[in-house]
Design an enzyme around this catalytic site. Sequence first.
Site, mmCIF file in Angstrom:
data_model
loop_
_atom_site.group_PDB
_atom_site.id
_atom_site.type_symbol
_atom_site.label_atom_id
_atom_site.label_comp_id
_atom_site.label_asym_id
_atom_site.label_seq_id
_atom_site.Cartn_x
_atom_site.Cartn_y
_atom_site.Cartn_z
ATOM 1 N N THR A 27 0.819 -1.205 0.000
ATOM 2 C CA THR A 27 0.000 0.000 0.000
ATOM 3 C C THR A 27 0.858 1.264 0.000
ATOM 4 O O THR A 27 0.687 2.152 -0.846
ATOM 5 C CB THR A 27 -0.928 0.005 1.225
ATOM 6 O OG1 THR A 27 -1.748 -1.166 1.188
ATOM 7 C CG2 THR A 27 -1.816 1.237 1.232
ATOM 8 N N THR A 28 1.797 1.346 0.939
ATOM 9 C CA THR A 28 2.639 2.542 1.031
ATOM 10 C C THR A 28 3.486 2.713 -0.224
ATOM 11 O O THR A 28 3.782 3.835 -0.641
ATOM 12 C CB THR A 28 3.537 2.458 2.281
ATOM 13 O OG1 THR A 28 2.717 2.202 3.420
ATOM 14 C CG2 THR A 28 4.305 3.741 2.497
ATOM 15 N N TYR A 119 -2.676 -10.958 2.277
ATOM 16 C CA TYR A 119 -2.632 -9.570 2.735
ATOM 17 C C TYR A 119 -4.063 -9.112 2.965
ATOM 18 O O TYR A 119 -4.787 -8.811 2.025
ATOM 19 C CB TYR A 119 -1.906 -8.727 1.679
ATOM 20 C CG TYR A 119 -1.743 -7.251 1.996
ATOM 21 C CD1 TYR A 119 -2.129 -6.692 3.209
ATOM 22 C CD2 TYR A 119 -1.178 -6.414 1.049
ATOM 23 C CE1 TYR A 119 -1.965 -5.350 3.473
ATOM 24 C CE2 TYR A 119 -0.997 -5.057 1.300
ATOM 25 C CZ TYR A 119 -1.393 -4.533 2.513
ATOM 26 O OH TYR A 119 -1.234 -3.199 2.765
ATOM 27 N N LYS A 149 -0.664 -10.985 6.546
ATOM 28 C CA LYS A 149 -0.412 -9.583 6.895
ATOM 29 C C LYS A 149 -1.784 -9.007 7.208
ATOM 30 O O LYS A 149 -2.604 -8.797 6.324
ATOM 31 C CB LYS A 149 0.249 -8.830 5.747
ATOM 32 C CG LYS A 149 0.476 -7.347 6.048
ATOM 33 C CD LYS A 149 1.169 -6.663 4.877
ATOM 34 C CE LYS A 149 1.513 -5.213 5.224
ATOM 35 N NZ LYS A 149 0.397 -4.289 5.067
ATOM 36 N N SER A 151 -4.001 -6.201 8.237
ATOM 37 C CA SER A 151 -4.107 -4.740 8.328
ATOM 38 C C SER A 151 -5.554 -4.333 8.577
ATOM 39 O O SER A 151 -6.230 -3.778 7.710
ATOM 40 C CB SER A 151 -3.565 -4.091 7.054
ATOM 41 O OG SER A 151 -2.186 -4.327 6.934
ATOM 42 N N GLY A 175 -0.623 -5.030 10.881
ATOM 43 C CA GLY A 175 -0.422 -3.909 9.977
ATOM 44 C C GLY A 175 -1.055 -2.596 10.375
ATOM 45 O O GLY A 175 -1.120 -1.685 9.551
ATOM 46 N N ASP A 177 -0.214 0.215 12.745
ATOM 47 C CA ASP A 177 0.950 0.578 13.554
ATOM 48 C C ASP A 177 0.586 1.096 14.939
ATOM 49 O O ASP A 177 1.246 0.783 15.932
ATOM 50 C CB ASP A 177 1.785 1.632 12.824
ATOM 51 C CG ASP A 177 2.239 1.170 11.445
ATOM 52 O OD1 ASP A 177 1.762 0.117 10.979
ATOM 53 O OD2 ASP A 177 3.066 1.868 10.823
ATOM 54 N N GLU A 178 -0.497 1.908 15.016
ATOM 55 C CA GLU A 178 -0.859 2.526 16.287
ATOM 56 C C GLU A 178 -1.486 1.540 17.270
ATOM 57 O O GLU A 178 -1.705 1.881 18.436
ATOM 58 C CB GLU A 178 -1.801 3.717 16.058
ATOM 59 C CG GLU A 178 -3.111 3.368 15.368
ATOM 60 C CD GLU A 178 -3.056 3.447 13.850
ATOM 61 O OE1 GLU A 178 -4.115 3.687 13.241
ATOM 62 O OE2 GLU A 178 -1.949 3.265 13.279
ATOM 63 N N VAL A 192 4.123 -5.217 9.854
ATOM 64 C CA VAL A 192 4.441 -4.569 8.582
ATOM 65 C C VAL A 192 3.689 -3.249 8.576
ATOM 66 O O VAL A 192 2.463 -3.236 8.732
ATOM 67 C CB VAL A 192 4.003 -5.410 7.368
ATOM 68 C CG1 VAL A 192 4.413 -4.719 6.064
ATOM 69 C CG2 VAL A 192 4.590 -6.817 7.434
ATOM 70 N N SER A 194 3.877 1.363 7.591
ATOM 71 C CA SER A 194 4.567 2.490 6.962
ATOM 72 C C SER A 194 5.422 3.270 7.947
ATOM 73 O O SER A 194 6.482 3.780 7.578
ATOM 74 C CB SER A 194 3.537 3.423 6.315
ATOM 75 O OG SER A 194 2.627 3.908 7.291
#
Length: 285
Positions: A27-28, A119, A149, A151, A175, A177-178, A192, A194
């Site tokens: 994605t990123t 994913y 993965k 997310s 996936g 991050d926060e 995984v 960004s």
Amino acid sequence: INPSVIGQYVDYLVSEQNIKNIFVNGTTGEGLSLSIQERKQLAEEWVCQGKDKLDHVIIHVGALSLPESQELARHAAAIGASAIAVIAPFFFKPTNKDELVAFLQKVASEAPEVPFYYYHIPPLTGVKIRVEELLIGIKERIPTFQGVKFSDTDLLDFAQCINKNEGEQFEFLYGVDEQLLGALAIGADGAVGSTYNYLGQKTNLMLQAFSKLDLVLARRYQFLTGEFLNFVMKLGFGVAQTKAVMTFVSGIPMGPPRPPLVGASEEFIVKARGKLDSIMWPDGN
């Protein structure tokens, strides 16, 4: 695309962020906005530049077109990718588990010696088939299936995946991050995301604190990462803005996004840089 900076990018991630594993054309990286040839070119460069420096280079080979996804899977296998990953098709969508697994199997079978990850990113694909359900019997259909993965913010689904598949030795990479610390507590094997491009070192310190059961310190790192993300999300934060943050943190020019995305404004860059510089991390940096 600008493959010439990838060697510098690899060195930066390894030396400055303590990152040894890469997820390419996701994605990123705007993988779905690139041509098949561009995706191949980037995959080749990451594998080449990462040789003897990176532990794993996972190549995302998902596409709307099954033949294109299969072509990318064959290519990833040929260049020596550590693993491949595939998102669910998101225009004509699979409506149930069997349809999704059938698509994934047709891609995975083109790289029969390469570990395969699904994913799962329903906020972007709109495919909300629960991973817990997807995993039932998947090894029989896809012998190379390695893990997911994941997310999505659905930690109930994530927890059920881990709870029901301990004996399968699947890997679950988180996936969002926060929310990584919450996922680690549930049993995530890794992450995984960004932000690890520019906060990889801080996240590694959080992982170390968690492994030592120092939850106070681990929470501090997670809260500070969340503080930054909460700030930039209110300004409008996406792939384009991530490229801008990575550029001013690393000094490596990440370039603009590809339309329809629009580059980050100068106002965003000034405010994001100021916020990141103002954060006092537990390690004093």
